[in-house]
Design a protein around this motif. Sequence first.
Motif, PDB file in Angstrom:
ATOM      1  N   LEU A 110      44.364  44.334  39.587  1.00  0.00           N
ATOM      2  CA  LEU A 110      43.490  43.187  39.805  1.00  0.00           C
ATOM      3  C   LEU A 110      43.163  42.460  38.502  1.00  0.00           C
ATOM      4  CD1 LEU A 110      40.939  44.566  42.442  1.00  0.00           C
ATOM      5  CD2 LEU A 110      42.819  42.963  42.836  1.00  0.00           C
ATOM      6  N   GLY A 111      43.609  43.012  37.379  1.00  0.00           N
ATOM      7  CA  GLY A 111      43.386  42.372  36.087  1.00  0.00           C
ATOM      8  C   GLY A 111      42.000  42.575  35.529  1.00  0.00           C
ATOM      9  N   LEU A 112      41.344  43.678  35.896  1.00  0.00           N
ATOM     10  CA  LEU A 112      39.982  43.936  35.436  1.00  0.00           C
ATOM     11  C   LEU A 112      40.009  44.908  34.256  1.00  0.00           C
ATOM     12  CD1 LEU A 112      38.278  44.412  38.923  1.00  0.00           C
ATOM     13  CD2 LEU A 112      38.484  42.317  37.572  1.00  0.00           C
ATOM     14  N   GLU A 113      39.693  44.428  33.084  1.00  0.00           N
ATOM     15  CA  GLU A 113      39.706  45.308  31.912  1.00  0.00           C
ATOM     16  C   GLU A 113      38.578  46.322  31.980  1.00  0.00           C
ATOM     17  OE1 GLU A 113      39.709  45.068  27.009  1.00  0.00           O
ATOM     18  OE2 GLU A 113      39.827  43.246  28.224  1.00  0.00           O
ATOM     19  N   ASN A 114      37.412  45.883  32.472  1.00  0.00           N
ATOM     20  CA  ASN A 114      36.258  46.767  32.579  1.00  0.00           C
ATOM     21  C   ASN A 114      35.715  46.725  33.996  1.00  0.00           C
ATOM     22  OD1 ASN A 114      35.753  47.592  29.681  1.00  0.00           O
ATOM     23  ND2 ASN A 114      35.773  45.353  29.471  1.00  0.00           N
ATOM     24  N   CYS A 115      35.520  47.898  34.575  1.00  0.00           N
ATOM     25  CA  CYS A 115      34.994  47.974  35.941  1.00  0.00           C
ATOM     26  C   CYS A 115      34.569  49.411  36.201  1.00  0.00           C
ATOM     27  CB  CYS A 115      36.066  47.543  36.941  1.00  0.00           C
ATOM     28  SG  CYS A 115      35.512  47.472  38.658  1.00  0.00           S
ATOM     29  N   ALA A 116      33.496  49.590  36.962  1.00  0.00           N
ATOM     30  CA  ALA A 116      33.121  50.932  37.390  1.00  0.00           C
ATOM     31  C   ALA A 116      34.074  51.367  38.499  1.00  0.00           C
ATOM     32  CB  ALA A 116      31.686  50.950  37.901  1.00  0.00           C
ATOM     33  N   VAL A 117      34.601  52.585  38.400  1.00  0.00           N
ATOM     34  CA  VAL A 117      35.506  53.098  39.429  1.00  0.00           C
ATOM     35  C   VAL A 117      35.066  54.495  39.847  1.00  0.00           C
ATOM     36  CG1 VAL A 117      37.494  51.733  38.705  1.00  0.00           C
ATOM     37  CG2 VAL A 117      37.156  54.005  37.741  1.00  0.00           C
ATOM     38  N   ILE A 118      35.086  54.722  41.140  1.00  0.00           N
ATOM     39  CA  ILE A 118      34.763  56.020  41.710  1.00  0.00           C
ATOM     40  C   ILE A 118      35.831  56.320  42.756  1.00  0.00           C
ATOM     41  CG2 ILE A 118      33.090  57.378  43.047  1.00  0.00           C
ATOM     42  CD1 ILE A 118      30.896  55.529  41.961  1.00  0.00           C
ATOM     43  N   GLU A 119      36.319  57.562  42.776  1.00  0.00           N
ATOM     44  CA  GLU A 119      37.318  57.911  43.774  1.00  0.00           C
ATOM     45  C   GLU A 119      36.842  59.113  44.584  1.00  0.00           C
ATOM     46  OE1 GLU A 119      41.313  56.928  43.000  1.00  0.00           O
ATOM     47  OE2 GLU A 119      42.030  58.925  43.568  1.00  0.00           O
ATOM     48  N   VAL A 120      36.996  59.009  45.892  1.00  0.00           N
ATOM     49  CA  VAL A 120      36.649  60.080  46.820  1.00  0.00           C
ATOM     50  C   VAL A 120      37.951  60.721  47.285  1.00  0.00           C
ATOM     51  CG1 VAL A 120      35.564  60.647  49.023  1.00  0.00           C
ATOM     52  CG2 VAL A 120      34.591  58.838  47.574  1.00  0.00           C
ATOM     53  N   ARG A 121      38.096  62.013  47.097  1.00  0.00           N
ATOM     54  CA  ARG A 121      39.288  62.717  47.556  1.00  0.00           C
ATOM     55  C   ARG A 121      39.012  63.253  48.965  1.00  0.00           C
ATOM     56  NH1 ARG A 121      43.195  64.810  44.540  1.00  0.00           N
ATOM     57  NH2 ARG A 121      42.884  62.821  43.486  1.00  0.00           N
ATOM     58  N   ALA A 122      39.519  62.552  49.950  1.00  0.00           N
ATOM     59  CA  ALA A 122      39.246  62.910  51.337  1.00  0.00           C
ATOM     60  C   ALA A 122      40.270  62.241  52.223  1.00  0.00           C
ATOM     61  CB  ALA A 122      37.830  62.475  51.734  1.00  0.00           C
ATOM     62  N   GLY A 123      40.205  62.573  53.521  1.00  0.00           N
ATOM     63  CA  GLY A 123      41.028  61.907  54.512  1.00  0.00           C
ATOM     64  C   GLY A 123      40.190  60.893  55.262  1.00  0.00           C
ATOM     65  N   CYS A 124      40.102  61.034  56.592  1.00  0.00           N
ATOM     66  CA  CYS A 124      39.472  60.009  57.428  1.00  0.00           C
ATOM     67  C   CYS A 124      38.020  59.717  57.051  1.00  0.00           C
ATOM     68  CB  CYS A 124      39.539  60.437  58.890  1.00  0.00           C
ATOM     69  SG  CYS A 124      41.215  60.622  59.520  1.00  0.00           S
ATOM     70  N   VAL A 125      37.251  60.744  56.681  1.00  0.00           N
ATOM     71  CA  VAL A 125      35.830  60.512  56.411  1.00  0.00           C
ATOM     72  C   VAL A 125      35.599  59.803  55.080  1.00  0.00           C
ATOM     73  CG1 VAL A 125      35.133  62.529  57.751  1.00  0.00           C
ATOM     74  CG2 VAL A 125      35.433  62.743  55.271  1.00  0.00           C
ATOM     75  N   GLY A 126      36.608  59.803  54.206  1.00  0.00           N
ATOM     76  CA  GLY A 126      36.403  59.338  52.842  1.00  0.00           C
ATOM     77  C   GLY A 126      35.993  57.892  52.722  1.00  0.00           C
ATOM     78  N   ALA A 127      36.555  57.019  53.558  1.00  0.00           N
ATOM     79  CA  ALA A 127      36.222  55.607  53.440  1.00  0.00           C
ATOM     80  C   ALA A 127      34.768  55.348  53.813  1.00  0.00           C
ATOM     81  CB  ALA A 127      37.154  54.769  54.309  1.00  0.00           C
ATOM     82  N   VAL A 128      34.249  56.093  54.816  1.00  0.00           N
ATOM     83  CA  VAL A 128      32.839  55.936  55.193  1.00  0.00           C
ATOM     84  C   VAL A 128      31.948  56.470  54.077  1.00  0.00           C
ATOM     85  CG1 VAL A 128      31.094  56.467  56.933  1.00  0.00           C
ATOM     86  CG2 VAL A 128      33.474  56.118  57.624  1.00  0.00           C
ATOM     87  N   GLN A 129      32.325  57.592  53.484  1.00  0.00           N
ATOM     88  CA  GLN A 129      31.572  58.116  52.346  1.00  0.00           C
ATOM     89  C   GLN A 129      31.612  57.139  51.175  1.00  0.00           C
ATOM     90  OE1 GLN A 129      33.732  61.802  51.991  1.00  0.00           O
ATOM     91  NE2 GLN A 129      32.285  62.935  53.255  1.00  0.00           N
ATOM     92  N   ALA A 130      32.788  56.555  50.917  1.00  0.00           N
ATOM     93  CA  ALA A 130      32.927  55.575  49.841  1.00  0.00           C
ATOM     94  C   ALA A 130      32.054  54.354  50.101  1.00  0.00           C
ATOM     95  CB  ALA A 130      34.393  55.162  49.696  1.00  0.00           C
ATOM     96  N   PHE A 131      32.007  53.917  51.354  1.00  0.00           N
ATOM     97  CA  PHE A 131      31.186  52.777  51.744  1.00  0.00           C
ATOM     98  C   PHE A 131      29.725  53.050  51.400  1.00  0.00           C
ATOM     99  CE2 PHE A 131      31.340  49.064  54.761  1.00  0.00           C
ATOM    100  CZ  PHE A 131      29.997  48.724  54.673  1.00  0.00           C
ATOM    101  N   ASP A 132      29.255  54.249  51.726  1.00  0.00           N
ATOM    102  CA  ASP A 132      27.844  54.555  51.485  1.00  0.00           C
ATOM    103  C   ASP A 132      27.540  54.666  49.992  1.00  0.00           C
ATOM    104  OD1 ASP A 132      25.219  55.235  52.726  1.00  0.00           O
ATOM    105  OD2 ASP A 132      25.514  57.062  51.542  1.00  0.00           O
TER     106      ASP A 132
END
Length: 369
Positions: A110-132
């Motif tokens: 995306l061309g972002l030199e600086n950005c906060a990033v967090i990654e959730v290691r999960a399957g189906c539930v991960g996107a809902v956890q990431a959303f929260d």
Amino acid sequence: MSPSTDRHVSILATGAHLPGDPLDNDALARVCGPLPDDVLEGIQVKRRHWMVDPVTGEHRTSTSAMATAAARQALERAGVEAAEVDLIVLSTASPDYLLPVAATYVQEQLGLENCAVIEVRAGCVGAVQAFDIARRLLADGTYRTALVIGAESVSPLLAPVFLGRDPHKVRMRDRLTVYTFGDGAGAVVLRGGEEGSAHEGSRQVFATRSMGGARKPGMLIVGGGTDAPLHEQQQRTRLMDIKLDIPGTAQFGPKVFVEGIHDMLRRSGLALSDIDACVLPEGNAEYFASEYGTAGLSEEDQATLSKIIVENLTDVGATGSAAVPLALDAGWTEGRIRPGDTVLLLAIEASRYLYAGLTLTWEAPFPTS
């Protein structure tokens, strides 16, 4: 921070990316053998998209590239420049590399030199956890504009099951796994408002739980971890493999769903009849939905649920972390989710029998592009 001083968090838009052309069941029958019609009817999947070429096994894209494509579409629909994003929260069980996390490759693309990033290691539930996670960090003012992304590449685990083999010699249980899964990515753009702009009518309630602490995993992805020395892992038939406890998931999965929906209704104070759209990937799969009553969901609630489920399993298959955002995107772009709707996101994951749920009030108008 109390609800009165929290910032209101809005969904501005969603986006989706599915790799390549759809693979229908006839195409899979040619490479790994057919499934009986009653089994196909039970899993409900008629088409799916793979990042792997089913004939050669070549990779045509990557998890981070799919995540970036979905993010770009969501940003375009939201009218938000990539440079405005100050937080990316991504969920996947199939990253490009163990490190750096895939979210940093989305950041780079995306061309972002600086950005906060967090990654959730999960399957189906991960996107809902990431959303929260993103929602809370926007609500307290830590960040203002977030991308929440779920992306999954399951096909690299599936192709070795049949590549170079006589399709009719592939075991039936392996065929079932191959037919079930697809690849893809979905993204959501969130933005936090001004301090004190949160209001009770849009209160977002979250819950998650693992119910499989005393059970063997319903789904296990083996390889590339530290469960055994590398030289021992290399002696396995396949370096990486996906294993499903099909009887266990069919029996216990609906119980996880029913506990999840009851938990969310208790926490939110809502009745199922108050919900306009329940984004529930796999919610209409026959093997799953047929057990709702046995698992404790009343006939009245089953009838209500059947009218509000938003899912696209038939067209994309089971897509892990991408499942909820892909279904959410389909619901919005097809007009099944509209401004003012009370929406319940509910994901069920077989790995250790987890659920994750989130309620929200939908605000984004119908997409114009």
